[in-house]
Write an enzyme that holds these catalytic residues in place. Structure first.
Site, PDB file in Angstrom:
ATOM      1  N   SER A  67       0.794  41.378  18.696  1.00 38.79           N
ATOM      2  CA  SER A  67       0.307  40.539  17.594  1.00 38.79           C
ATOM      3  C   SER A  67       1.348  39.446  17.343  1.00 38.79           C
ATOM      4  O   SER A  67       2.411  39.433  17.971  1.00 38.79           O
ATOM      5  CB  SER A  67       0.086  41.389  16.345  1.00 38.79           C
ATOM      6  OG  SER A  67       1.287  42.021  15.992  1.00 38.79           O
ATOM      7  N   LEU A 111      -3.328  30.106  15.004  1.00 41.06           N
ATOM      8  CA  LEU A 111      -2.982  28.695  15.205  1.00 41.06           C
ATOM      9  C   LEU A 111      -3.667  28.147  16.445  1.00 41.06           C
ATOM     10  O   LEU A 111      -4.093  26.990  16.469  1.00 41.06           O
ATOM     11  CB  LEU A 111      -1.465  28.542  15.340  1.00 41.06           C
ATOM     12  CG  LEU A 111      -0.707  28.499  14.021  1.00 41.06           C
ATOM     13  CD1 LEU A 111       0.790  28.675  14.246  1.00 41.06           C
ATOM     14  CD2 LEU A 111      -0.980  27.174  13.301  1.00 41.06           C
ATOM     15  N   GLU A 171     -12.316  34.218  15.689  1.00 42.08           N
ATOM     16  CA  GLU A 171     -11.062  34.900  16.020  1.00 42.08           C
ATOM     17  C   GLU A 171     -11.171  36.375  15.640  1.00 42.08           C
ATOM     18  O   GLU A 171     -11.477  36.709  14.499  1.00 42.08           O
ATOM     19  CB  GLU A 171      -9.892  34.249  15.247  1.00 42.08           C
ATOM     20  CG  GLU A 171      -8.582  34.973  15.508  1.00 42.08           C
ATOM     21  CD  GLU A 171      -7.412  34.509  14.613  1.00 42.08           C
ATOM     22  OE1 GLU A 171      -7.576  33.536  13.853  1.00 42.08           O
ATOM     23  OE2 GLU A 171      -6.358  35.149  14.690  1.00 42.08           O
ATOM     24  N   ASP A 217      -6.816  48.129  20.121  1.00 36.73           N
ATOM     25  CA  ASP A 217      -6.748  48.774  18.802  1.00 36.73           C
ATOM     26  C   ASP A 217      -8.066  49.510  18.566  1.00 36.73           C
ATOM     27  O   ASP A 217      -9.143  48.955  18.819  1.00 36.73           O
ATOM     28  CB  ASP A 217      -6.641  47.731  17.659  1.00 36.73           C
ATOM     29  CG  ASP A 217      -5.378  46.895  17.759  1.00 36.73           C
ATOM     30  OD1 ASP A 217      -4.467  47.287  18.504  1.00 36.73           O
ATOM     31  OD2 ASP A 217      -5.333  45.832  17.089  1.00 36.73           O
ATOM     32  N   THR A 245       3.837  39.195  34.158  1.00 40.16           N
ATOM     33  CA  THR A 245       2.397  39.038  33.911  1.00 40.16           C
ATOM     34  C   THR A 245       1.683  40.391  33.774  1.00 40.16           C
ATOM     35  O   THR A 245       0.519  40.423  33.417  1.00 40.16           O
ATOM     36  CB  THR A 245       1.717  38.266  35.062  1.00 40.16           C
ATOM     37  OG1 THR A 245       1.813  39.049  36.251  1.00 40.16           O
ATOM     38  CG2 THR A 245       2.357  36.905  35.277  1.00 40.16           C
ATOM     39  N   CYS A 289       1.560  27.559 -10.549  1.00 42.48           N
ATOM     40  CA  CYS A 289       0.939  28.753 -11.130  1.00 42.48           C
ATOM     41  C   CYS A 289       1.965  29.527 -11.964  1.00 42.48           C
ATOM     42  O   CYS A 289       2.279  29.117 -13.070  1.00 42.48           O
ATOM     43  CB  CYS A 289       0.285  29.605 -10.059  1.00 42.48           C
ATOM     44  SG  CYS A 289      -0.982  30.673 -10.740  1.00 42.48           S
ATOM     45  N   GLN A 328       3.978  28.696 -15.685  1.00 39.59           N
ATOM     46  CA  GLN A 328       4.116  29.640 -16.803  1.00 39.59           C
ATOM     47  C   GLN A 328       5.594  29.832 -17.148  1.00 39.59           C
ATOM     48  O   GLN A 328       5.980  29.861 -18.324  1.00 39.59           O
ATOM     49  CB  GLN A 328       3.436  30.965 -16.432  1.00 39.59           C
ATOM     50  CG  GLN A 328       1.926  30.773 -16.139  1.00 39.59           C
ATOM     51  CD  GLN A 328       1.227  32.043 -15.650  1.00 39.59           C
ATOM     52  OE1 GLN A 328       1.859  33.070 -15.426  1.00 39.59           O
ATOM     53  NE2 GLN A 328      -0.093  31.964 -15.485  1.00 39.59           N
ATOM     54  N   GLU A 341       2.346  39.170 -19.312  1.00 43.05           N
ATOM     55  CA  GLU A 341       2.443  39.837 -18.007  1.00 43.05           C
ATOM     56  C   GLU A 341       3.793  40.573 -17.910  1.00 43.05           C
ATOM     57  O   GLU A 341       3.925  41.567 -17.213  1.00 43.05           O
ATOM     58  CB  GLU A 341       2.337  38.793 -16.881  1.00 43.05           C
ATOM     59  CG  GLU A 341       2.337  39.403 -15.484  1.00 43.05           C
ATOM     60  CD  GLU A 341       2.143  38.400 -14.368  1.00 43.05           C
ATOM     61  OE1 GLU A 341       2.130  37.179 -14.623  1.00 43.05           O
ATOM     62  OE2 GLU A 341       2.009  38.835 -13.212  1.00 43.05           O
ATOM     63  N   HIS A 385      -3.234  25.964  -7.468  1.00 40.88           N
ATOM     64  CA  HIS A 385      -2.459  25.975  -6.211  1.00 40.88           C
ATOM     65  C   HIS A 385      -2.817  24.746  -5.365  1.00 40.88           C
ATOM     66  O   HIS A 385      -3.670  24.852  -4.468  1.00 40.88           O
ATOM     67  CB  HIS A 385      -2.755  27.253  -5.425  1.00 40.88           C
ATOM     68  CG  HIS A 385      -2.207  28.483  -6.074  1.00 40.88           C
ATOM     69  ND1 HIS A 385      -0.946  28.963  -5.809  1.00 40.88           N
ATOM     70  CD2 HIS A 385      -2.736  29.319  -7.003  1.00 40.88           C
ATOM     71  CE1 HIS A 385      -0.729  30.051  -6.525  1.00 40.88           C
ATOM     72  NE2 HIS A 385      -1.796  30.281  -7.262  1.00 40.88           N
ATOM     73  N   GLU A 409      -1.305  23.520  -3.010  1.00 45.03           N
ATOM     74  CA  GLU A 409      -0.934  23.693  -1.597  1.00 45.03           C
ATOM     75  C   GLU A 409      -2.129  24.066  -0.720  1.00 45.03           C
ATOM     76  O   GLU A 409      -2.134  23.790   0.472  1.00 45.03           O
ATOM     77  CB  GLU A 409       0.187  24.730  -1.455  1.00 45.03           C
ATOM     78  CG  GLU A 409      -0.161  26.188  -1.761  1.00 45.03           C
ATOM     79  CD  GLU A 409       0.000  26.575  -3.227  1.00 45.03           C
ATOM     80  OE1 GLU A 409      -0.088  25.665  -4.090  1.00 45.03           O
ATOM     81  OE2 GLU A 409       0.188  27.772  -3.520  1.00 45.03           O
TER      82      GLU A 409
HETATM   83  N1  GLN Z   1       0.880  36.207 -12.322  1.00 44.14           N
HETATM   84  C1  GLN Z   1       0.394  34.997 -12.890  1.00 44.14           C
HETATM   85  C2  GLN Z   1      -1.055  35.124 -13.348  1.00 44.14           C
HETATM   86  O1  GLN Z   1      -1.751  36.015 -12.914  1.00 44.14           O
HETATM   87  C3  GLN Z   1       0.523  33.850 -11.911  1.00 44.14           C
HETATM   88  C4  GLN Z   1      -0.349  33.996 -10.717  1.00 44.14           C
HETATM   89  C5  GLN Z   1       0.042  33.090  -9.583  1.00 44.14           C
HETATM   90  O2  GLN Z   1       1.135  32.547  -9.564  1.00 44.14           O
HETATM   91  N2  GLN Z   1      -0.829  32.955  -8.601  1.00 44.14           N
HETATM   92  O3  GLN Z   1      -1.499  34.338 -14.136  1.00 44.14           O
END
Ligand code: GLN
Length: 568
Positions: free
Chosen positions: A17, A23, A143, A150, A191, A390, A394, A414, A516, A518
């Site tokens: 793996s 990719l 994929e 396995d 190989t 996120c 906070q 939290e 997020h 990203e």
């Molecule tokens: N733990 C936080 C929440 O649940 C932030 C979550 C996160 O960063 N994805 O709100």
């Protein structure tokens, strides 16, 4: 009406793996898209969890979130970064999900009188899901997770074996991605593991049309010949994929090995040559960044496991491409800050290079949170660019509440469940939730940006849509008080109930987002927030360098220059 049938490429893995199967699928997708085809990519995971949402980042790396709120395998992040088609909950499913459906059908009585079996019931459900996700595309790349041999992936192999007969021989192609290891003692590439893996695959009735050989360095032509001979694949269908210095070189490298040409020939598709100039440009920037490199301190608790921040590290790289600079990430364990203090840990984290920006990524749980709070304070007070994602938003709100707004006990529920100063609190609609799987606030939600804010300027529009994965939020009980002491809520849900973005006025770049970003950044279309954050880091580096240059020039250490500089 276009009546071209959808063609399928099934990608299996051999020998080991982590050879980069995901990719490779993503890069194949990019090549076929560059030939004008509409492509999608699916990941079939053989484990029994219904989705990876409940798995620890140590087990599984990042959980990638789609617009429609699915918690998926991180390979879907690669797919979205390489191809234009957006992923949805249809693009990733597990053995657990397949069995969940089949068992629900059985309980409803759908198979009344019949014995429910792996073949045909489980395999039929796998095929149904693949066909459903493949609707409307020219090419569906599938994929198969895990490695051939396995036990748990057998039903998936059986399903894709059947599918070739279902769709017609010319409409399906099997590609096997294997590892050709280098044995140092013999000074040779071997190989044999590939031969065994292909033999095993053939035993399941799957005959690969193309074998992609992953290796450390380029393989000799003789080795390709040997694999061709022993594995029953024509020589020009043995493709070598040696390690690359950047993942974005993969489409170019596989194209140089004629992989896309072989695929369209084997699937009998007529297309023009691909235009890969965008990929070439990205690779050129990565290899020769005109503006040098910046260094970002990423403060978190899974820092030893960079797989859990996959999309984030890529988004930072994309921000770098947009600024013609490279991005170096220095991982900082927030617990070490708790022991030694933010200044000492962060200012020395990257050695003599120094740090140009600080980022606190998403995360869960209390452990390491005080260290993160200290890191944010350091960024705010020293005016170092700060990006909180996120949990990072906070944490920034808690820090501001404690150290600026005078709420000494500010925290998140939290971390402390019975606090009377929970500036971050559980969301209302999360209060009754008693199951863990797929129960967070997930997926894309709209956000309205405040006029004249930094974020409004960065995005260049009034309304945006970003992906979420959280249970907690900024408590509205404290919002006015925080606002009065200077915290700017520059993005909110359309009804203004939920704080989505915070920023600071008297700081060069201080932004926290509840979502997020990203997940939506791609190398060809870097996300505006990452673009702007990297640009702020570059500015900070310039100021830092000019101030330390001045310091060196000055005879007296008391020349009034500051390090790091106070910039507005
Ligand atoms: N733990 C936080 C929440 O649940 C932030 C979550 C996160 O960063 N994805 O709100």
């Amino acid at each position: 009406m276009d009546s071209r049938p959808t063609k399928f490429i099934f990608v299996t893995g051999g020998v080991a793996s982590s050879v980069g199967k995901g990719l490779t699928c993503a890069a194949i997708g990019a090549l076929l898209e560059a030939r004008g085809l509409k492509v999608t990519v699916l990941k079939l995971d053989p484990y029994i969890n219904v989705d990876p949402g409940t798995m620890s980042p140590f087990q599984h790396g990042e959980v990638f979130v789609t617009d429609d709120g699915a918690e998926t395998d991180l390979d879907l992040g690669h797919y979205e970064r390489f191809i234009e088609t957006r992923m949805s909950k249809l693009n990733n499913f597990t053995t657990g999900k397949v069995y969940e459906t089949v068992i629900a059908n059985e309980r409803r009585g759908d198979y009344l009188g019949g014995t429910v079996q792996v073949i045909p019931h489980i395999t039929d459900e796998i095929k149904r899901r693949v066909f459903q996700a493949a609707k409307g595309v020219d090419i569906c790349i599938v994929e198969i997770g895990g490695t051939v041999g396995d036990i748990e992936s057998l039903p998936f192999l059986e399903a894709i074996r059947q599918m070739r007969a279902d769709v017609g021989m010319q409409n399906a192609l099997y590609i096997h991605v294997t590892l050709v290891p280098y044995i140092a003692a013999a000074n040779e590439y071997k190989t044999k593991p590939t031969q065994h893996s292909v033999k095993e695959l053939t035993g399941f009735g799957i005959i690969p049309g193309i074998i992609i050989c992953r290796s450390e360095n380029k393989l000799d032509f003789k080795l390709k010949k040997k694999i061709s001979l022993f594995c029953n694949v024509s020589e020009n269908c043995v493709v070598n994929a040696p390690d690359v210095s950047t993942i974005y070189e993969l489409p170019l490298m596989l194209h140089n090995e004629n992989l896309d040409q072989r695929i369209v020939e084997l699937l009998n598709i007529w297309t023009g040559a691909p235009n890969l100039s965008a990929w070439q440009k990205i690779v050129d920037t990565i290899k020769n960044p005109g503006n040098g490199r910046i260094n970002i301190a990423m403060v978190g608790k899974y820092v030893e496991l960079t797989e859990s921040y996959k999309s984030l590290t890529e988004a930072l790289n994309h921000g770098g491409f947009a600024n013609d600079c490279g991005v170096e990430i220095t991982y900082v364990d927030s617990e070490s800050i708790e022991q030694r203090g933010a200044e000492e840990v962060i200012s020395t984290a990257a050695g003599s290079q120094g740090i140009d920006a600080i980022l606190v990524p998403g995360g869960f749980g209390e452990r390491g949170s005080e260290g993160k709070i200290a890191a944010v304070r350091y960024a705010r007070e020293k005016k170092i660019p700060y990006f909180g994602i996120c949990l990072g938003l906070q944490i920034a709100v808690i820090e501001y509440a404690r150290n600026v707004a005078g709420m000494k006990n500010a925290t998140s529920s939290e971390f402390v469940s019975d606090s009377d100063c929970a500036v971050i609190d559980i969301m209302d609609d999360q209060k009754g939730v008693d199951k863990k799987g797929a129960s967070m606030r997930l997926g894309a939600y709209p956000c309205i940006l405040k006029k004249d804010s930094l974020c409004r300027k960065i995005y260049g529009q009034d309304e945006i849509s970003e992906r979420h994965r959280h249970r907690f939020e900024v408590s509205n009980r404290f919002r006015t008080r925080l606002e009065k002491s200077g915290l700017v809520f520059s993005g909110t849900s359309p009804n203004n109930e939920l704080a989505e973005i915070i920023e600071l006025k008297d700081h060069p770049w201080f932004v926290g987002v509840q979502f997020h970003p990203e997940f939506k950044s791609t190398p060809r279309n870097p996300h505006p927030l990452f673009k702007s954050f990297v640009s702020a880091a570059l500015n900070y580096r310039r100021l830092r360098q000019s101030s330390s240059g001045q310091k060196e020039k000055a005879q007296s250490p008391d020349d009034g220059s500051h390090f790091p500089p106070e910039v507005n």
